[in-house]
Each structure stands twice: as structure tokens, then as C-alpha cells.
Scaffold this motif. Structure first.
Motif, PDB file in Angstrom:
ATOM      1  N   THR A 163       0.823  -1.211   0.000  1.00 24.08           N
ATOM      2  CA  THR A 163       0.000   0.000   0.000  1.00 24.08           C
ATOM      3  C   THR A 163       0.856   1.261   0.000  1.00 24.08           C
ATOM      4  O   THR A 163       0.651   2.159   0.825  1.00 24.08           O
ATOM      5  CB  THR A 163      -0.976   0.021   1.194  1.00 24.08           C
ATOM      6  OG1 THR A 163      -1.575  -1.267   1.340  1.00 24.08           O
ATOM      7  CG2 THR A 163      -2.085   1.043   0.987  1.00 24.08           C
ATOM      8  N   ARG A 257       4.720   6.546   8.991  1.00 25.47           N
ATOM      9  CA  ARG A 257       3.502   7.160   9.516  1.00 25.47           C
ATOM     10  C   ARG A 257       3.544   8.669   9.300  1.00 25.47           C
ATOM     11  O   ARG A 257       4.602   9.287   9.336  1.00 25.47           O
ATOM     12  CB  ARG A 257       3.380   6.859  11.017  1.00 25.47           C
ATOM     13  CG  ARG A 257       2.089   7.359  11.663  1.00 25.47           C
ATOM     14  CD  ARG A 257       1.907   6.801  13.075  1.00 25.47           C
ATOM     15  NE  ARG A 257       2.940   7.239  14.013  1.00 25.47           N
ATOM     16  CZ  ARG A 257       3.931   6.478  14.456  1.00 25.47           C
ATOM     17  NH1 ARG A 257       4.036   5.228  14.041  1.00 25.47           N
ATOM     18  NH2 ARG A 257       4.826   6.946  15.308  1.00 25.47           N
ATOM     19  N   PRO A 270      -4.599   7.815   7.382  1.00 23.86           N
ATOM     20  CA  PRO A 270      -4.454   6.562   6.612  1.00 23.86           C
ATOM     21  C   PRO A 270      -3.702   6.812   5.311  1.00 23.86           C
ATOM     22  O   PRO A 270      -3.815   7.874   4.702  1.00 23.86           O
ATOM     23  CB  PRO A 270      -5.907   6.142   6.365  1.00 23.86           C
ATOM     24  CG  PRO A 270      -6.682   7.432   6.413  1.00 23.86           C
ATOM     25  CD  PRO A 270      -5.994   8.283   7.445  1.00 23.86           C
ATOM     26  N   ARG A 271      -2.965   5.786   4.893  1.00 23.77           N
ATOM     27  CA  ARG A 271      -2.159   5.899   3.680  1.00 23.77           C
ATOM     28  C   ARG A 271      -2.861   5.205   2.520  1.00 23.77           C
ATOM     29  O   ARG A 271      -3.423   4.116   2.673  1.00 23.77           O
ATOM     30  CB  ARG A 271      -0.788   5.260   3.902  1.00 23.77           C
ATOM     31  CG  ARG A 271       0.227   5.525   2.810  1.00 23.77           C
ATOM     32  CD  ARG A 271       1.581   5.000   3.221  1.00 23.77           C
ATOM     33  NE  ARG A 271       2.654   5.549   2.408  1.00 23.77           N
ATOM     34  CZ  ARG A 271       3.935   5.516   2.753  1.00 23.77           C
ATOM     35  NH1 ARG A 271       4.290   4.929   3.883  1.00 23.77           N
ATOM     36  NH2 ARG A 271       4.855   6.061   1.971  1.00 23.77           N
ATOM     37  N   THR A 272      -2.812   5.827   1.373  1.00 28.36           N
ATOM     38  CA  THR A 272      -3.460   5.267   0.195  1.00 28.36           C
ATOM     39  C   THR A 272      -2.439   4.555  -0.692  1.00 28.36           C
ATOM     40  O   THR A 272      -1.228   4.721  -0.534  1.00 28.36           O
ATOM     41  CB  THR A 272      -4.142   6.371  -0.634  1.00 28.36           C
ATOM     42  OG1 THR A 272      -3.126   7.248  -1.149  1.00 28.36           O
ATOM     43  CG2 THR A 272      -5.105   7.177   0.238  1.00 28.36           C
ATOM     44  N   PHE A 277      -1.312  10.551   2.239  1.00 34.84           N
ATOM     45  CA  PHE A 277      -1.993  10.358   3.513  1.00 34.84           C
ATOM     46  C   PHE A 277      -3.192  11.302   3.507  1.00 34.84           C
ATOM     47  O   PHE A 277      -3.024  12.518   3.334  1.00 34.84           O
ATOM     48  CB  PHE A 277      -1.065  10.669   4.684  1.00 34.84           C
ATOM     49  CG  PHE A 277       0.116   9.736   4.792  1.00 34.84           C
ATOM     50  CD1 PHE A 277       0.076   8.632   5.628  1.00 34.84           C
ATOM     51  CD2 PHE A 277       1.271   9.967   4.043  1.00 34.84           C
ATOM     52  CE1 PHE A 277       1.151   7.771   5.740  1.00 34.84           C
ATOM     53  CE2 PHE A 277       2.362   9.114   4.150  1.00 34.84           C
ATOM     54  CZ  PHE A 277       2.300   8.010   4.995  1.00 34.84           C
TER      55      PHE A 277
END
Length: 321
Positions: A163, A257, A270-272, A277
Motif C-alpha cells: 500500500t 507514519r 491513513p495511507r493510500t 496520507f
């Protein structure tokens, strides 16, 4: 028996009864006096005061301070009584209020390291796989970094891409023929690329072997390069105070993060899969940004405006490992 003898016996019995009564009376008076003068005896003037039972509690450590030797019962809410009877005020730590950064005035800081983050690609670990080649064009890819300044780049297999976690990682690739090259991950190699496989740009593959080889057995590992300048931040197209996507560019070590500062503290975004983010509700957009690498180091940048699709340089970079 004569009348005189009877009278004498009556007088004798009377004296015995009176003597016994007197003896009992004296005995009672002496017993009372003896009890009254015994040490520690209290007269029954009323109920005696209760003596509290004091027990020492174990030493307790909390997030607001440390209290040792506290006892029960406590004489007040603000102090605790020790086993020796002395009162010790409670200690309460006052949280530090972060200083506000001037609007649009960039400030950067480096903080102490935290616990390293787990992931598929880890430091000091060697991976086996194969190298293949693809036409990379200008060097852009799934990580959306844009055109690459050089073509020493590669696409990571989907499993190890994780991801977009692999985006921006520098990888040392060693071929079975003894040659090696360092590449930066800017793209994803979808299935059927297998775990461990790296799809190199044709320019990078050519440094290891002839393109006609096609598939080349390799081992590879994460590296932390030298002079690469400072990292940058970019807000995604369409970002505003109500929705934003944040990307880190030019980081020496992989990013684990990204957090933004909100009214209630730091919020992890959240990371795509396209390497941004995202704050879907706008929380933290335009506020301070804290970035953590896989080694646990944290870098904080504040004062950046929400400028969509604009690369904003910072003054910080992760340490070399």
C-alpha cells in the motif's frame, strides 16, 4: 440450755453476720480503688475516641506523578498521610502546551526516536528475488512523485509495495554476476510480479546485465543514502481546509507514519495506494505535520499552507543509517 446461753449465741451470730458484711464492703471498696489507680485505666466518663488504623500502601507510579509512602486514611483530598504521620501533598504534572507556530511561517524540528515500525521491508534484512526491466518513461509511477531526476528507479512487487509503504525507499540490488546498483522505488509492479521481485527501469537493469537476459537472480536490501538534500511536502490537487491529501517527497528512509496536529493532539492519517496520507474530514489540514520513518525517528514541520500540487521544501531530513 439456759436463757442466758441462748442470748449469748444470738449475739455471737449477729457479730459474725455484721463482720462478714463489713469485710465484703471493705473488699469491694479496695477493689474499686485498685482498679481506679491501675496504669492506662480510664473512668467511664463517656465513650473513648476511636484510634484510626493506619496502613502503608505500596508505592504507586502514575502518568501525572509519583506518590510514595501514602497511607489510609487520608486527612484531606489534597494530601496523603505517611506511616510516620507526616502529610505529603500530591504531585500533579502540568501538561505542556505546544507553542503555536506563526501562520505560513515554516518551522521544523527533529524529535527523539520511537519504537521502529514493522513492515515487510525492514532494515538490515536481505531479500531474494529476480530483477526484470520495464520502460519507465520519465520515471513517474504509482507513487506519484513525478518525473525522476535520474532513471535509477524501480517498481516494487505488489506484496512488498505494501500500500505504497515502499515508495521512496532506496534499495541496493546485487546481481548474481557480482554487479550492484542502488535504485529508488517510484512505482508498483502488479501481479504476476512475485514477492521479492523488483522491476528495474531499463536504464538501471542495463547497469547489471544486458536487457536480453530478461530475468536476473538478485538479492536486495534497504539502504540509507548520503547527500540527498531535505525532504518536501506536497498537498494533493483538490486539497482544502475540508479535505486534503499529504505526500512526503525526497525522504532518505521509508515513511512509516504521517500525523497532523489537531485540537485534541496528533492524528495519524491513513495511507493510500497512490502514496498520499488523506484527511477525509479536513482535520489537521494546514496544521503541523509529523512524519515518522521506519527507524522510529520523527520530524515535525509546521507553517505550511494548503497549496494544492505545490512542492514545499522543508528544513529537515531523516538521519542516515
Amino acid at each position: 440450755m439456759t436463757t442466758r446461753q441462748v442470748a449469748r449465741q444470738r449475739r455471737r451470730r449477729r457479730r459474725l453476720v455484721l463482720g462478714a458484711a463489713a469485710a465484703l464492703t471493705v473488699t469491694g471498696v479496695l477493689a474499686y480503688l485498685l482498679m481506679a489507680i491501675l496504669p492506662g485505666h480510664k473512668a467511664d466518663a463517656g465513650p473513648s475516641a476511636a484510634t484510626p488504623f493506619v496502613t502503608t500502601q505500596p508505592k504507586a507510579t502514575g502518568s501525572e506523578g509519583t506518590t510514595s509512602g501514602s497511607t489510609t486514611p487520608s486527612p484531606s483530598a489534597s494530601a496523603s498521610t505517611s506511616a510516620t504521620g507526616s502529610a505529603t501533598p500530591k504531585t500533579t504534572a502540568t501538561p505542556k502546551t505546544p507553542k503555536a507556530s506563526p501562520k505560513r511561517t515554516q518551522k521544523s524540528s527533529r524529535t527523539s526516536t520511537t519504537t521502529p515500525s514493522d513492515g515487510r521491508i525492514r532494515p538490515n534484512t536481505s531479500y531474494k528475488g529476480v530483477a526484470t526491466a520495464y520502460e519507465a518513461g520519465v520515471g513517474d509511477g504509482a507513487c506519484l512523485f513525478g518525473a525522476s531526476p535520474d532513471m535509477m528507479i524501480a517498481a516494487m512487487n505488489t506484496t512488498d509495495y505494501e500500500t505504497s509503504r515502499a515508495c521512496g525507499a532506496y534499495v541496493l540490488v546485487r546481481a548474481s554476476n557480482g554487479k550492484s546498483i542502488t535504485v529508488r522505488i517510484t512505482n508498483e509492479c502488479p501481479l504476476p510480479c512475485a514477492p521479492g521481485q523488483i522491476d528495474l527501469s531499463q536504464q538501471a537493469f542495463a547497469k547489471l546485465a544486458d536487457l536480453k537476459v530478461g530475468r536476473l537472480p538478485i538479492t536486495w536490501s534497504l539502504v540509507s543514502p548520503g547527500s540527498i538534500g531535505t525532504m518536501s511536502i506536497r498537498y494533493k490537487t483538490g486539497s482544502s481546509a475540508y479535505w486534503c491529501g499529504i505526500q512526503v517527497i525526497g525522504h532518505r528512509n521509508p515513511v512509516a507514519r504521517l500525523e497532523v496536529r489537531t485540537g485534541s493532539g496528533w492524528r495519524s492519517l491513513p495511507r493510500t495506494s497512490f502514496n498520499y496520507f488523506v484527511s477525509a474530514d479536513g482535520s489537521g489540514c494546514g496544521k503541523a505535520i509529523r512524519v515518522t520513518d521506519i527507524y522510529g525517528e520523527q520530524l515535525t514541520v509546521s507553517g505550511l499552507a494548503v497549496l494544492p500540487n505545490v512542492v514545499q521544501a522543508t528544513q529537515v531530513q531523516f538521519a542516515r543509517h
